[in-house]
Design an enzyme around this catalytic site. Structure first.
Site, PDB file in Angstrom:
ATOM      1  N   GLU A  89      -6.759  -6.127   5.370  1.00 51.50           N
ATOM      2  CA  GLU A  89      -7.087  -7.359   4.630  1.00 51.50           C
ATOM      3  C   GLU A  89      -8.342  -7.175   3.777  1.00 51.50           C
ATOM      4  OE1 GLU A  89      -5.259  -9.815   4.102  1.00 51.50           O
ATOM      5  OE2 GLU A  89      -3.744  -9.360   5.604  1.00 51.50           O
TER       6      GLU A  89
ATOM      7  N   GLY B 109       3.789  -2.931   8.264  1.00 48.91           N
ATOM      8  CA  GLY B 109       4.274  -3.228   9.607  1.00 48.91           C
ATOM      9  C   GLY B 109       5.719  -3.667   9.582  1.00 48.91           C
TER      10      GLY B 109
ATOM     11  N   THR C 152       0.824  -1.218   0.000  1.00 42.87           N
ATOM     12  CA  THR C 152       0.000   0.000   0.000  1.00 42.87           C
ATOM     13  C   THR C 152       0.852   1.260   0.000  1.00 42.87           C
ATOM     14  OG1 THR C 152      -0.097  -0.083   2.406  1.00 42.87           O
ATOM     15  CG2 THR C 152      -1.951  -1.018   1.228  1.00 42.87           C
TER      16      THR C 152
END
Lengths: 675, 675
Positions: free
Chosen positions: B437, B193, B154
Site C-alpha cells: 500500500e 494475492g 505490480t
C-alpha cells in the site's frame, strides 16, 4: 565487456552473462578488490583456502541449498544431521583437521545447515569442567559421535539468572549417586540445542544438595536416552520445544527429570568434587573457564553475527544496482535505486557498520589472546575489563547487525519479503543473537557496573584499565570543528564519542549517587538509573568500535587506495552514529547547532562518494552464490531470471491443487452458463 | 481471589485458575476497564457485538488456530479457503450483513486466516472503475464466488512507479479485441494475492495502445484459468511466487500473457473507453476513485496495523507480569520483569504508541468522511491535504508499530523467539505493511512534496490547509518549560513537536532552494535533499499524531479516571518521542541541556506510574485468547503450562524420528560396549 580481473578464482565467476547494470559497477573500483578480500580474510593464503572450501561446497550436491526455503522443520533437521556427518567424513578424507582453517571456513559457509552445535559445547564443557579421567572416558566417545550430547542449563522459568535455576541434585551417600529432580514445571530444562530429538547424554546444571545444604550450581553428566532404541531412560521426559522464528535445523528441546540417579563419578569435578562421604571439596580456580564464555561471544560475533550483516549488504547493494525505479531525471530511463540518496542512506551505513565490526572483532580477538596468556600465567587483571568489553561489543554488534540486516531487507521492497531473497531468514536467525549468549540488556548492565566502578576509581585518582582511560579526563570542552570537513578528522570524532560516553556515564553516576544519598536503597537506585546506565554502556561500546576502526586504518597507511576507502567507511560509520544520536553530542553545547548541520552535511556528502565503490566493497566479501543463497544477491545480478526460476520450483507449483477440486470447482460451475 | 468484575462477559474469563501474579495486577486499576474497552470499540453496543463474534469464533472448532504454528504453506492456504467459505455461509445464516459490524469484527479476528482479500479488491475495482453494465455483469458472479478474481498491477521489475509498468494492451479493430502481452521477464505480473492458485479472473493493468500510440495504464478484466478444470487459458502462464516471510495463507502469484485476446467490452470503462473504431474517449473525473486508495490505507491501519501492536503489547505485558528474573532486592524472591525500569522502558512506550495510533486512526477516518462528502459534491479541495496526511500517518504508524512489535517480542527473551508465543508471526506479518500500500520512503517524499508546496505558500502569505497551519508561524522561540513537570503540559510538547517539524522542513526547503540557485537541476536538488525531506515529513506526521492524541483527551474531560490514564499515555508518547529524537529538539537552543534532562526525568518518572495500570490497560483491548493465539499472552497468565502443552503437540514430537534409525543408531552402537 567487464574485466573479470581479480575475481578469476572466485567460484562465482562464470565469465559471462553478468547483468550489464552490475558489470558496469565493477569497472573502476577505486581500490584493489582482491587486496581488500585478503585483508578481510586475514591474508592471501587464507583467501585461497576459503575459496577452495567454498568451491568444493558449491560443487558438491550434498550441500545444495536449492530447496532450503521450501523445507519443513523436519526436513531441515534431517538435512542438518545428514550434512554434518557427511562433512565430518569428507574432512577426514581431505585431511582437514579439527580446528584448522578449512574447518573454520566450512562452518562459516554452512552454519545454518549444521547439527551438533551444542554437542560441541557439551564436548568443550567436559574438557573445561571435567577431571582428566572424565575427559579420557567421555571425550573420545563424543568426538566420534558414539554418543550425542547437549548442554542443559536454561530452564522454562529461568534464563540469564543462573542462581535462580531450580533443578536439584541431591547426593545419596548410601548408593554413591546423585538424585536429579525437576521440582516444578518452571524448572524443566528448556531450549538446549540437540536435545529435542538427538542427544543421548547431557551435561545438566543443577543445585547441588549435600546433607540438606545447597552448594549452588554444578554440572552433571548423565545419560537421557537409550543408545539402543533412543527411548528416554526411566524418569526422563524429553522432547522438542516446537517451531521457532528460525533455527529449524536445530532440535531445541525440553527435559524433565524425576529421581534420575547419576553415579558420583559423573559430577564434572575439575573445580569441585563430592567425596564418597558427602563432603564437598573445592579446588583450583575456574577463572580460565570464565574466559571460555567470553571467547564464545567473540567467536560468535566473527563467524555468525558480522558475517550475516556482510551477506545482507551484499544482497541489498547488488540488487540496488540492478533494480530500477522511477525517474530521477525526467525523460531518462528509470534510475537504479542505488542512485537515490534515500537508498544510499539506508544501505551504505550498514556497509560501514559491517567493516567497523570486522575490525572490532579483530581487536577483541587480540586482547582475548593476551588475556588468555596472562590467565594461564595466573594473572587475572585483564578479566574484568575483557568481560565488560566483550559484553558491550556483543550487544552493540548484535543490535546494530540485526537491525542493519532488516534495513537491508526492507530496502529491497517487496522482493526482500520473499524468502527467495535470502534476507528474511538472515534476519530471523540473526536477531536471536540479541537474546542468546547473554541477553543484551543484562549484558549492558554488567558493562555499566564495571564502568561505574572505574568511574569511581578515576575520580579518586586511581589508575583505570586502558579501554576506560578517558574516564580520568578532567573535562571535555567543546568540539573544535570549524567547518564540515573537520568532521572527517578522526581526532575530532573520536573526541566526540569519548566525551559522549564520559558525559552519559557521569550523569548516570551522579543520579545514582544522589538517589542513594536521598535514602533510596542501593538496588532501587540502580534500577531507577538502569535505562541511563545501559545507554552509557552502549555509548562506551560505540566509542570503542569507532576508536578501533581508526586504529586499524593505521595498518594500511602505506596502501593509499585501500586506506582511502577504509577511511571513508570509518568516517561514515562515525558520522552516521553522530547523526542518529545528535542529542547526546549536543549536551552542554559540545556541538553547536551549526556543527550539527556540518555533521549532517558531511555525512550526506559521503554517501555518493562511497556509492561509487559500493559493489566492489561487497564483492570484496567474496561470498559464493551458494552461501548467499539469494535470488537477489548473486554475483551475476540476474535477479528476475532467478526469482522466476526459483519460484517455479516451489512445491505449491509442483503439487496438484486439491483446493480447486474440493472448494472451488463446485462454485465455479455456476458461472459456466453465464459466461 | 481476584475480582472478575467487569470482565465477566469476556470469552476469556473462566473465573478460576488465573495465575496469582497476573490476578494481583487486576485488583486496583485506576480506571474503569470496561469503560475504556467501550471507548476503544466505539461504544458499549459495539463491544457487545464484538464479544458475541469473538465468543462464537472461539467456540467453533472450524476456526481453531491450535495447529497454526505447525502448518505448512499449503495447509495454511487450504485452511484459509475453507474458513472463508465457512464464514460466508455462517454469516448468511446469522443474517450478518456485508459491511456490517459483525463482519468487521469477524475479519478483525480472522484476517491472517482468510483468503480472497484481493478477490475483494477485484470486486471493488469493478465497482469503482467499471460501467453500470460491467458492474451488473461481473459483480454478482464475484460476490457469489462463481468466479474468483485478483488485481494484477505490480510487475516483477516494477512496484510503486506505475508509469514504469510494461504490460501492453493493443487494440485490434478488426476483431474488436485487446491483445495483451508481457513484453519481457520484468513485465510479468508478480505478487498479486489470490492469483497463485485460486483466481479464474483478473483485473490486469496494462499500457493501452491505439493505432501505435500509448494512452497509459488502463484496467482490463480477463479470464486466466478455466472454470471447468482450472487450467491456464491459452497464452497464460500463471503460478505461485513461493514462500514469503509470512502470509502463508495467501497465494501470491505470477502471471505472464502471450497474445491473450480480451473483448473490447472488458476494458473497465467508467472513466475512459475505446470506441469500436479505436478512438479513445475520456469521461468524468476519477478523483473519487483516488479517495478509495486513501481509504484502503486508513482501513488497513485500523484493522491490521494498530491492532497488531495492541496484541503484541498484550502478550508482552501480561508475560512480564508473570515472568520473574533475578533479584531486585537482595534476599527477595525473583522480581517480576515488569518491575525493572529497563523492561518498562521497552514496553510502556509501545503501549502509549498503540493508544496514540488508535486516536490518529479515528482522526483520519473523520477527515476522510468529510473529504468523501465534499468530493461527491464536486469539491476536491481537501484531497491533496488528505493524501499527504494519509501517506504520512501510514508511514509513521507502520514503522512505529512494526518496530514496536519487535521490541515487545525481544523483551520476552528466549520465549519470544518461539512461534508459540505468537510474537514472531505478528512481526513478520506486520512488517510487510511498511512496503505494501505504498512503500514508506516513496510515501514520505509525497508528503514532503505537499509540505514544501505549503511552505512556499505560507512564505508568500497565502492561506494553507489546516493541518499545516503552523507553517505560517513567523518564528518559534525557545521552549518555555521551567521544571520537569512542565513537560507534562500538552501545550509545551505540542509546541515542541510543531517547531521541530517547522524547523526541519524549513532547513530542507532552504537547502533545496540554494542548490537550485547554485545551478543544480530541480531533480538532482530534490534527490540531494530527500533524506532531510523524508525526515521532515516524518516529523510533521509525528506532530499530527501527538496533537490528535491531545485533542482526543478533551472528549473525556468529564471522566476523571479515564482522562487521567489517557493523559499519562499521551504524555508518555510525546516525551518518549522527544527523548529518542532529542537532537532535533535542541536545534537553535529550543531545548537547553537542562531542559533535556527534565524531559528525560519526566519520561522516566512516568514509567512506574503507568506500570501500575499496565495489565488493565492491555486487558482493555479485550482480545480473546483465540485471537492472540499466544502461549505467553493468555488472560489467565498460565504461561509455562501452555508452552509445555503446546510444545508437546508439535509434529516433531508426534512422528517417529527417522534420523535415529538412519544416521544415529549405527554410530551409537559403538558406545554400547564402552558404557
Amino acid at each position: 565487456m567487464e574485466k573479470p580481473n581479480l575475481h578469476k578464482i572466485s567460484p562465482n565467476f562464470t565469465g559471462q552473462g553478468v547483468n550489464p547494470d552490475l558489470a558496469i559497477e565493477r569497472k573502476n573500483p577505486s581500490f584493489n578488490v582482491e587486496r581488500l578480500t585478503n585483508i578481510l580474510d586475514g591474508g592471501a593464503e587464507r583467501t585461497q583456502i576459503r575459496r577452495t572450501v567454498d568451491a568444493w561446497l558449491q560443487s558438491d550436491p550434498e550441500f545444495s541449498r536449492e530447496n532450503q526455503y521450501f523445507q519443513s522443520q523436519n526436513e531441515r533437521y534431517e538435512g542438518a544431521i545428514r550434512k554434518s556427518f557427511y562433512l565430518a567424513k569428507k574432512m577426514n578424507e581431505m585431511g582437514w583437521v579439527e580446528g584448522g582453517p578449512h574447518q573454520e571456513f566450512c562452518f562459516r559457509a554452512l552454519s545454518s545447515d549444521m547439527a551438533f552445535n551444542v554437542h560441541r559445547v557439551f564436548l568443550k564443557s567436559i574438557m573445561g569442567l571435567g577431571t582428566d579421567e572424565q575427559i579420557a572416558k567421555w571425550v573420545p566417545l563424543a568426538e566420534k559421535f558414539y554418543i550425542a550430547g547437549t548442554y542443559a542449563q536454561t530452564e522454562l522459568g529461568h534464563g540469564t539468572y543462573l542462581r535462580g535455576l531450580e533443578t536439584t541434585a541431591t547426593f545419596d551417600v548410601a548408593t554413591q549417586e546423585f538424585i536429579l529432580n525437576t521440582p516444578s514445571l518452571s524448572a524443566m530444562k528448556w531450549w538446549p540445542g540437540d536435545l529435542g530429538r538427538t542427544a543421548t547424554h547431557a551435561v545438566v546444571f543443577a543445585q547441588l544438595y549435600l546433607k540438606g545444604k545447597c552448594y549452588g550450581m554444578h554440572p552433571f553428566l548423565m545419560q537421557i536416552r537409550s543408545l539402543r532404541d533412543h527411548s528416554p531412560l526411566p524418569g526422563v521426559t524429553v522432547g522438542d520445544i516446537g517451531p521457532k522464528m528460525n533455527f529449524e535445523n536445530v532440535d531445541n528441546g525440553f527435559l524433565m527429570l524425576k529421581n534420575v540417579r547419576v553415579p558420583r563419578e559423573n559430577m564434572l569435578a575439575r573445580f569441585s568434587q563430592v567425596l564418597p562421604d558427602g563432603q564437598y571439596k573445592k579446588q583450583g580456580s575456574d577463572k580460565i573457564n570464565y574466559l571460555t564464555m567470553i571467547v564464545v561471544r567473540v567467536y560468535m560475533l566473527r563467524s555468525e553475527v558480522v558475517l550475516t550483516l556482510l551477506k545482507a549488504c551484499t544482497i541489498a547493494i547488488r540488487y540496488s544496482a540492478v533494480r530500477r525505479q522511477s525517474e530521477l531525471k525526467p525523460g531518462d530511463p528509470e534510475a537504479k535505486i542505488l542512485d537515490y540518496q534515500t537508498q544510499q542512506q539506508k544501505l551504505l551505513p550498514q556497509l560501514a557498520t559491517a567493516y567497523a565490526f570486522h575490525f572490532a572483532c579483530q581487536y577483541m580477538t587480540k586482547i582475548f589472546e593476551r588475556a588468555y596468556t596472562e590467565t594461564k600465567e595466573g594473572k587475572f587483571d585483564l578479566l574484568p575489563e575483557l568481560h565488560a568489553l566483550a559484553s558491550g561489543i556483543k550487544v552493540i554488534a548484535t543490535e546494530y547487525s540485526s537491525s542493519g540486516v532488516e534495513v537491508c531487507r526492507k530496502a529491497c521492497g517487496g522482493h526482500g519479503y520473499s524468502l527467495l531473497s535470502g534476507l528474511p531468514s538472515l534476519y530471523t536467525r540473526l536477531v536471536a543473537s540479541c537474546t542468546y549468549e547473554g541477553e543484551n540488556t543484562v549484558l549492558l548492565l554488567q558493562t555499566a557496573r564495571f564502568l561505574i566502578k572505574c568511574f569511581a576509581m578515576a575520580k579518586d585518582g586511581q589508575p583505570v584499565p586502558m579501554s576506560v582511560a578517558y574516564l580520568s579526563s578532567k573535562n571535555f570542552g567543546k568540539c573544535q570543528a570549524q567547518e564540515k570537513r573537520d568532521f572527517q578528522n578522526p581526532d575530532v570524532y573520536i573526541d566526540a564519542y569519548r566525551q559522549r560516553a564520559f558525559r552519559m556515564l557521569r550523569s548516570a553516576a551522579i543520579k545514582l549517587q544522589s538517589l542513594i544519598q536521598l535514602g533510596t536503597t542501593q538496588h532501587e537506585a540502580w534500577n531507577r538509573c538502569s535505562v541511563q546506565l545501559a545507554q552509557a554502556a552502549m555509548a562506551h561500546s560505540h566509542y570503542i568500535v569507532v576508536e578501533q576502526f581508526v586504529k586499524a586504518l593505521q595498518w594500511y597507511e602505506e596502501e593509499l587506495a585501500i586506506h582511502r576507502i577504509l577511511k571513508r567507511l570509518c568516517d561514515l560509520f562515525a558520522l552516521h552514529g553522530m547523526y542518529l544520536n545528535m542529542g547526546d553530542f549536543m549536551q552542554d553545547g559540545y556541538l553547536s547547532t551549526e556543527q550539527t548541520a556540518m555533521v549532517t552535511e558531511s555525512y550526506l556528502e559521503l554517501l555518493p562518494v562511497i556509492r561509487k565503490d559500493a559493489v566492489p566493497l561487497v564483492d570484496a566479501f567474496d561470498f559464493s552464490d551458494a552461501s548467499l543463497n539469494s535470488a537477489l544477491g548473486s554475483y551475476d545480478g540476474r535477479v528476475y531470471e532467478r526469482l522466476y526460476e526459483w519460484a517455479k520450483k516451489s512445491p505449491t507449483n509442483q503439487q496438484k491443487n486439491q483446493v480447486f477440486e474440493t472448494y472451488l470447482k463446485p462454485l465455479f460451475q455456476n458461472a459456466l452458463s453465464k459466461l
